[in-house]
Design a protein around this motif. Structure first.
Motif, short mmCIF file in Angstrom:
data_model
loop_
_atom_site.label_atom_id
_atom_site.label_comp_id
_atom_site.label_asym_id
_atom_site.label_seq_id
_atom_site.Cartn_x
_atom_site.Cartn_y
_atom_site.Cartn_z
N SER A 36 15.69 -16.01 -56.24
CA SER A 36 16.60 -16.75 -55.51
C SER A 36 17.82 -16.20 -55.59
CB SER A 36 16.67 -18.34 -56.16
OG SER A 36 17.25 -18.46 -57.07
N LEU A 37 18.73 -16.54 -54.46
CA LEU A 37 20.29 -16.08 -54.29
C LEU A 37 21.08 -17.12 -54.33
CD1 LEU A 37 19.58 -14.03 -50.96
CD2 LEU A 37 19.97 -13.28 -53.15
N ARG A 38 22.60 -17.00 -54.90
CA ARG A 38 23.40 -17.88 -55.09
C ARG A 38 24.76 -16.89 -54.52
NH1 ARG A 38 19.58 -20.23 -55.97
NH2 ARG A 38 19.04 -21.78 -57.56
N ALA A 39 25.47 -17.84 -53.74
CA ALA A 39 26.81 -16.92 -53.52
C ALA A 39 27.87 -18.08 -53.83
CB ALA A 39 26.67 -16.91 -51.78
N ASN A 79 32.75 -26.05 -67.94
CA ASN A 79 33.34 -26.49 -69.30
C ASN A 79 34.39 -27.72 -69.00
OD1 ASN A 79 31.57 -24.91 -70.79
ND2 ASN A 79 32.77 -23.13 -70.52
N GLY A 80 34.50 -28.00 -67.83
CA GLY A 80 35.57 -29.08 -67.59
C GLY A 80 36.95 -28.67 -67.20
N ALA A 81 37.30 -27.40 -67.09
CA ALA A 81 38.49 -26.77 -66.67
C ALA A 81 38.79 -27.42 -65.23
CB ALA A 81 38.76 -25.40 -66.99
N GLU A 82 40.12 -27.25 -64.83
CA GLU A 82 40.29 -27.69 -63.43
C GLU A 82 40.21 -26.41 -62.63
OE1 GLU A 82 43.46 -30.62 -62.80
OE2 GLU A 82 42.82 -31.84 -64.59
N LEU A 83 39.43 -25.94 -62.65
CA LEU A 83 39.27 -24.35 -61.99
C LEU A 83 37.91 -24.52 -61.18
CD1 LEU A 83 39.97 -21.83 -64.38
CD2 LEU A 83 41.66 -22.69 -62.91
N SER A 84 37.95 -24.03 -59.81
CA SER A 84 36.43 -23.95 -59.30
C SER A 84 36.64 -22.87 -58.21
CB SER A 84 36.35 -25.32 -58.51
OG SER A 84 37.28 -25.71 -57.39
N VAL A 85 35.67 -22.58 -57.82
CA VAL A 85 35.30 -21.71 -56.55
C VAL A 85 34.27 -22.14 -55.61
CG1 VAL A 85 35.35 -19.47 -58.10
CG2 VAL A 85 33.41 -20.68 -57.94
N ARG A 86 34.51 -21.73 -54.41
CA ARG A 86 33.73 -22.30 -53.22
C ARG A 86 32.33 -21.45 -53.43
NH1 ARG A 86 34.75 -21.60 -46.86
NH2 ARG A 86 32.58 -22.67 -46.33
N SER A 87 31.37 -22.43 -53.16
CA SER A 87 29.98 -22.04 -53.03
C SER A 87 29.51 -22.02 -51.75
CB SER A 87 28.96 -22.65 -54.12
OG SER A 87 29.14 -24.13 -53.55
N TYR A 88 28.56 -21.27 -51.46
CA TYR A 88 28.04 -20.79 -49.95
C TYR A 88 26.83 -21.00 -49.94
CZ TYR A 88 32.89 -18.96 -49.50
OH TYR A 88 34.17 -18.57 -49.60
N PRO A 89 26.03 -21.70 -48.89
CA PRO A 89 24.53 -21.48 -48.80
C PRO A 89 24.27 -20.24 -48.11
CG PRO A 89 25.51 -23.33 -47.31
CD PRO A 89 26.88 -22.47 -47.96
N VAL A 90 23.40 -19.57 -48.93
CA VAL A 90 22.83 -18.09 -48.77
C VAL A 90 21.28 -18.16 -48.55
CG1 VAL A 90 22.78 -17.69 -51.26
CG2 VAL A 90 22.97 -15.88 -49.65
N THR A 91 20.85 -17.43 -47.86
CA THR A 91 19.45 -17.22 -47.31
C THR A 91 19.16 -15.61 -47.16
OG1 THR A 91 19.84 -17.57 -44.99
CG2 THR A 91 19.18 -19.53 -46.36
N THR A 92 17.72 -15.14 -46.86
CA THR A 92 17.49 -14.13 -46.12
C THR A 92 16.79 -14.26 -45.02
OG1 THR A 92 15.47 -13.91 -47.76
CG2 THR A 92 17.37 -12.95 -48.59
N VAL A 93 16.74 -13.37 -44.17
CA VAL A 93 16.43 -13.48 -42.86
C VAL A 93 15.80 -11.82 -42.75
CG1 VAL A 93 16.53 -13.66 -40.38
CG2 VAL A 93 17.78 -15.21 -42.13
N ASN A 94 14.63 -11.71 -42.65
CA ASN A 94 14.31 -10.59 -42.48
C ASN A 94 14.62 -9.25 -43.33
OD1 ASN A 94 12.52 -11.11 -40.34
ND2 ASN A 94 14.10 -11.04 -38.59
N GLY A 95 14.82 -9.76 -44.79
CA GLY A 95 15.47 -8.79 -45.59
C GLY A 95 16.90 -8.63 -45.41
N ALA A 96 17.63 -9.60 -44.76
CA ALA A 96 19.05 -9.28 -44.93
C ALA A 96 19.64 -10.70 -45.42
CB ALA A 96 19.68 -9.03 -43.46
N ILE A 97 20.62 -10.43 -46.28
CA ILE A 97 21.29 -11.58 -46.91
C ILE A 97 22.35 -12.47 -45.81
CG2 ILE A 97 22.96 -12.37 -48.69
CD1 ILE A 97 22.18 -9.78 -50.07
N ARG A 98 22.13 -13.57 -45.64
CA ARG A 98 23.09 -14.36 -44.78
C ARG A 98 23.57 -15.53 -45.27
NH1 ARG A 98 22.90 -13.41 -39.47
NH2 ARG A 98 23.18 -15.50 -39.02
N ILE A 99 25.07 -15.58 -45.26
CA ILE A 99 25.79 -16.84 -45.73
C ILE A 99 26.08 -17.55 -44.64
CG2 ILE A 99 26.48 -15.73 -47.78
CD1 ILE A 99 29.29 -15.91 -46.61
N SER A 100 26.35 -19.03 -45.02
CA SER A 100 27.03 -19.86 -43.84
C SER A 100 28.33 -20.06 -44.35
CB SER A 100 26.58 -21.23 -43.71
OG SER A 100 25.06 -20.98 -43.36
N ARG A 101 29.27 -19.97 -43.41
CA ARG A 101 30.90 -19.86 -44.02
C ARG A 101 31.66 -20.91 -42.99
NH1 ARG A 101 35.22 -15.75 -45.94
NH2 ARG A 101 36.84 -17.35 -45.52
#
Length: 101
Positions: A36-39, A79-101
């Motif tokens: 699976s993929l994560r972004a 771990n509860g720190a007040e930091l975060s990063v944005r996560s993105y929906p990610v998929t593959t289409v015909n072998g290509a990685i695609r994100i929604s932004r």
């Protein structure tokens, strides 16, 4: 939201991450051991660590500089720190990685 093609799935070995530049932002894409993929934002908000170089499992990535741990699905610091990063929906289409932004 718009869908953006980042590159070929084969560019990321299983168990590793890669950084892609998208509209002036850096996005880390991880190809997990189960296939699976994560972004998320590629830059740790603590001190700019390269998250794509961090250790990742099916749930989190650990920043290689100072050990902050981010949930790969939500982007929250695990771990509860007040930091975060944005996560993105990610998929593959015909072998290509695609994100929604």
């Amino acid at each position: 939201m718009k869908d953006i093609t980042l590159g070929a799935l084969d560019e990321i070995p299983v168990g590793e991450g890669r950084t892609y530049a998208v509209d002036g932002a850096q996005i880390a894409v991880f190809r997990l051991r189960d296939g699976s993929l994560r972004a998320v934002d590629a830059v740790c908000p603590h001190r700019g660590g390269p998250l794509a170089d961090g250790l990742a499992d099916e749930q989190v990535v650990v920043c290689p500089l100072h050990g902050h741990t981010f949930d790969l699905c939500t982007g929250a610091e695990a771990n509860g720190a007040e930091l975060s990063v944005r996560s993105y929906p990610v998929t593959t289409v015909n072998g290509a990685i695609r994100i929604s932004r």
